[in-house]
Design an enzyme around this catalytic site. Structure first.
Site, PDB file in Angstrom:
ATOM      1  N   ASP A 185     -10.748   2.187  -3.378  1.00  0.00           N
ATOM      2  CA  ASP A 185     -11.306   1.926  -2.051  1.00  0.00           C
ATOM      3  C   ASP A 185     -12.825   1.918  -2.095  1.00  0.00           C
ATOM      4  OD1 ASP A 185      -9.037   1.492  -0.648  1.00  0.00           O
ATOM      5  OD2 ASP A 185      -8.861   3.508   0.176  1.00  0.00           O
TER       6      ASP A 185
ATOM      7  N   ASP B 122       0.837  -1.202   0.000  1.00  0.00           N
ATOM      8  CA  ASP B 122       0.000   0.000   0.000  1.00  0.00           C
ATOM      9  C   ASP B 122       0.873   1.253   0.000  1.00  0.00           C
ATOM     10  OD1 ASP B 122      -2.309   1.513   0.177  1.00  0.00           O
ATOM     11  OD2 ASP B 122      -3.038   0.560   2.014  1.00  0.00           O
ATOM     12  N   MET B 123       0.284   2.393  -0.268  1.00  0.00           N
ATOM     13  CA  MET B 123       1.000   3.679  -0.266  1.00  0.00           C
ATOM     14  C   MET B 123      -0.076   4.755  -0.132  1.00  0.00           C
ATOM     15  SD  MET B 123       2.212   6.492  -1.998  1.00  0.00           S
ATOM     16  CE  MET B 123       1.640   6.358  -3.670  1.00  0.00           C
ATOM     17  N   ASN B 124      -0.204   5.297   1.084  1.00  0.00           N
ATOM     18  CA  ASN B 124      -1.402   6.072   1.402  1.00  0.00           C
ATOM     19  C   ASN B 124      -1.244   7.586   1.479  1.00  0.00           C
ATOM     20  OD1 ASN B 124      -3.591   4.135   1.703  1.00  0.00           O
ATOM     21  ND2 ASN B 124      -2.294   3.239   3.273  1.00  0.00           N
TER      22      ASN B 124
HETATM   23  C1  DGJ Z   1      -5.853   1.913   1.891  1.00  0.00           C
HETATM   24  C2  DGJ Z   1      -6.225   0.705   1.099  1.00  0.00           C
HETATM   25  O1  DGJ Z   1      -6.739   1.078  -0.132  1.00  0.00           O
HETATM   26  C3  DGJ Z   1      -7.209  -0.128   1.903  1.00  0.00           C
HETATM   27  O2  DGJ Z   1      -7.639  -1.225   1.141  1.00  0.00           O
HETATM   28  C4  DGJ Z   1      -6.563  -0.565   3.181  1.00  0.00           C
HETATM   29  O3  DGJ Z   1      -5.496  -1.429   2.896  1.00  0.00           O
HETATM   30  C5  DGJ Z   1      -6.074   0.645   3.960  1.00  0.00           C
HETATM   31  N1  DGJ Z   1      -5.261   1.516   3.156  1.00  0.00           N
HETATM   32  C6  DGJ Z   1      -5.284   0.226   5.166  1.00  0.00           C
HETATM   33  O4  DGJ Z   1      -4.710   1.272   5.803  1.00  0.00           O
END
Ligand code: DGJ
Length: 737
Positions: free
Chosen positions: A546, A476-478
């Site tokens: 998401d 992931d990379m948020n």
């Molecule tokens: C964003 C992802 O798109 C989600 O599916 C989930 O993994 C969350 N991050 C977790 O922090």
């Protein structure tokens, strides 16, 4: 189909099965574009395409050669400073501070096949003989320019990239795009896929207008907002017919896709690393290799373009280990538990999932450090023993003992202030000296351009992969980067930072995928914020969005399908009311949308009614039966007579045309509508088929041309009344001969 070079006329003709791409050396020694489009025969000279005309009020090459006017020419890779005022493909600052280049043709090299690039994701031709690579070399003093072209004949794809090599004094690249294409007119629609978090890749179509129109990113990620894939299509082009060029970029960082319509209504396409926030110092002996760009063309509409791109990715971009491998049906605990879980809380979900036939359990965010919310622990890739008292390996073993695969979530590029990593290595966090720091989701970004950061992550991740015998990783990379600055870089190389960051990400991916070739990676960036071909090279599938609401997902997956194929996107059934939009849709509708993709569930199965669980069991069994078709069949978007965005149609057809599955999605029900027909695509017109195992037999021609009657969604006669919006009709077509 091959690359033909006419050495005396210095003419290059690249041919794929159905297309030709022609350019040549022009009067000033640079390269001029002649043609790209449907295949034309080889010829020694295309003088007629090489238009020269004297126009007033433009610069000329010399006083005598007044018909050579740079801004009227179609060029192959243009610089600035010689009278072509359109945006250039490159710009260099020379040792004396000047920026005018005069590259001249030197020679060329022609080779069979296509080698991978080093350090960058790239296309390849490991075992195929339908490709040839041409490198054309130009020089400007001690600086060498190499333009690379590979034809992938069977898929009608041409891949381009550029290398700068310096043999002299230090110069600076200010702009080094990967490819340029000058087209002779501007009668095209620009079709791009834009959106936002949880609303990615919606199709937008507009006719080209004078001036520059572009899509881009400065987020050091390809972004939710604008995807690097775009098309230029003739105005009448639709899914089933018409001329269209597709362009995609094998890169995951800042990009620029620019389309400029000039004063004479010609069109210049430029694709590459975004020149804003880019610079590269080239000392003597250094070279700079740009990422690759994919060009593709068809006369047969968007479906044909998507299909040839899909076939191309499967053969020449996706890791061959996974390219044709059916992906496991997974259950992910994120929307079921968020970070509130322990091994004991998760095991019933795992066990029930197993009973329902689900093949893999994916443990999402929250298993490490002391991460009970999103304010801590990123960087501390050690299991939280309060949640897993037998370690992650102990939990993984329980999953494996049920004969299920086990996957784990990481967000390797990130660091939380509240973490052991920050206490030990605060200097690894990206920050600009003397400036404040901008948080995103309460977290910060590691400087992936530093080798020791990549080494640290490789060490910890490798340990867990081995310890827990991971089958899958969700990477992931948020958040996007702010305060871009490389603590290790000298001042005159700071503009290299964003590209160096991405090279560090690729390095980690490269090392992990080579060390653990059986681990399936799924990339993710708050859903689809880094959904691009750079990622796909390492991670053959990406979490699409998401937003798992069935209605929103139709739009997202439909847009995504123009430039990517269903096996490339993760699609899950989640609980209702939906997390993002609060909408209630049936479990049937949710699955019928998610079947088109790498399918899975993202809910607590133990909380569902017996009836819903029984439905899931059937869905899982059904998907296993048709998984290959959904993931790797020939995908079609169907034109429907409905223009209100209320009806969408998708279909997948097996390569032998033996089986097809069509889906018709209707978002809102209408009162007393007209008769509805579903027109199939891609069947064999001569073969005989049944639909949904019915007794009537149809020819493929009949199903494609006369269509198949779809009963309308009845509500008036239903008792008790049930919601009839958000409805999907599925048609399973089987050949009977
Ligand atoms: C964003 C992802 O798109 C989600 O599916 C989930 O993994 C969350 N991050 C977790 O922090």
């Amino acid at each position: 189909m091959s690359i033909q070079v006419n050495a005396s006329n210095r003419l290059f003709h690249l041919q794929t099965k159905h297309t030709s791409y022609v350019f040549h050396v022009i009067e000033d020694g640079s390269l001029g574009q002649l043609y790209y489009g449907p295949k034309i025969p080889f010829k020694d000279d295309y003088a007629n395409l090489n238009t020269r005309e004297e126009h007033d009020c433009t610069n000329t090459r010399t006083d005598e050669d007044v018909e050579f006017q740079a801004e009227l020419l179609k060029q192959e890779y243009a610089g600035l400073g010689k009278g072509d005022y359109r945006y250039p493909a490159f710009q260099i600052t020379y040792p004396n501070g000047s920026r005018t280049s005069e590259f001249q043709y030197r020679d060329y090299e022609l080779k069979d096949g296509k080698a991978r690039l080093t350090g960058l994701p790239s296309t390849f031709a490991d075992d195929s003989n339908d490709s040839q690579t041409l490198t054309v070399k130009l020089a400007d003093g001690d600086l060498e320019l190499q333009l690379h072209y590979t034809i992938f004949a069977d898929e009608d794809v041409i891949v381009r990239s550029t290398t700068f090599v310096n043999h002299g004094k230090t110069v600076f690249l200010n702009r080094a795009l990967s490819a340029q294409l000058d087209l002779p007119d501007a009668n095209y629609d620009f079709i791009q896929f834009a959106g936002s978090w949880s609303r990615e890749r919606h199709l937008h179509r507009s006719h080209l207008r004078p001036g520059t129109q572009s899509i881009s990113s400065l987020r050091t990620a390809s972004s939710h907002q604008e995807n690097p894939f775009f098309m230029l299509a003739r105005p009448h082009t639709d899914n089933n017919q018409g001329a269209v060029f597709g362009f995609n970029f094998v890169y995951s960082g800042n990009f620029l896709d620019s389309v400029e319509v000039d004063q004479f209504d010609t069109t210049r396409v430029l694709i590459g690393i975004n020149p804003d926030e880019f610079g590269w110092k080239l000392n003597s002996g250094d070279s700079f290799q740009t990422p690759e760009v994919i060009f593709s063309y068809t006369d047969n509409g968007f479906n044909a373009l998507s299909q040839q791109l899909g076939a191309f990715y499967a053969q020449h971009l996706i890791n061959p280990h996974f390219a044709h491998q059916e992906r496991p049906i997974l259950i992910n605990n994120w929307e079921a538990t968020f970070m509130d879980f322990t091994e004991d809380k998760l095991m019933p979900i795992v066990e029930r999932a197993k009973e329902l036939g689900i093949e893999m359990f994916v443990l999402d965010d929250g298993w490490f450090g002391h991460r009970d919310d999103d304010r801590s622990s990123l960087g501390d890739w050690f299991v939280d023993e309060k949640k897993f008292n037998h370690g992650i390996a102990g939990f993984a073993k329980r999953v494996h003992d049920l004969d299920m695969k086990f996957g784990l979530w990481f967000e390797p590029e990130m660091i939380s202030i509240d973490s052991k990593l920050y206490q030990t290595h605060p200097e690894w966090m990206i920050k600009t000296p003397g400036r404040g720091q901008t948080p995103g989701r309460h977290q910060f970004v590691l400087d992936m351009s530093r080798q020791e950061v990549v080494d640290y992550l490789f060490g910890l991740m490798s340990h867990i992969i081995q310890d827990a015998k991971l089958d899958y990783i969700k990477w992931d990379m948020n958040r996007n980067i702010t305060e871009m600055y490389g603590a290790d870089l000298p001042a005159d190389q700071q503009l290299e930072f964003s590209h160096r960051y991405i090279l560090g990400v690729y390095d980690l991916y490269d090392r992990l995928t080579k060390a653990f070739p059986d681990v399936l990676f799924e990339s993710c960036a708050s859903g689809g914020g880094r959904f691009d071909l750079g990622m796909m090279y390492y991670a053959p599938q990406a979490w699409c969005s998401d937003d798992t609401d069935a209605v929103e997902r139709i739009k997202i997956q439909d847009g995504t399908s123009y430039g990517y194929t269903p096996s490339m996107w993760g699609a899950h059934v989640s609980a209702v009311p939906n997390d993002q939009v609060g909408r209630l849709t049936s479990i049937d509708m949710r699955a019928k949308v998610a079947y088109f993709g790498a399918f899975g569930y993202e809910l607590d199965v133990t909380e569902l009614s017996d009836e819903e669980q029984a439905t899931i069991k059937q869905q899982v069994a059904f998907y296993k039966q048709y998984r290959k078709l959904f993931q790797f069949g020939t995908f079609y978007r169907l034109e429907t007579p409905d223009t209100s965005d209320n009806v969408y149609g998708w279909e997948t057809v097996s390569h032998d045309k033996q089986t097809a599955i069509g889906m018709r999605y209707q978002i809102l029900n209408g009162a007393n509508p007209a008769y509805i027909r579903y027109y199939f695509k891609g069947l064999d017109p001569e073969r005989r088929y049944t639909v949904n195992d019915g007794s009537e037999v149809f020819s493929g021609a009949e199903l494609m041309n006369a269509g198949y009657f779809v009963p309308r969604v009845m509500n008036r006669l239903q008792s008790p009344k049930v919601p009839s919006d958000f409805h999907a009709d599925m048609f399973i077509v089987k050949a009977v001969d």
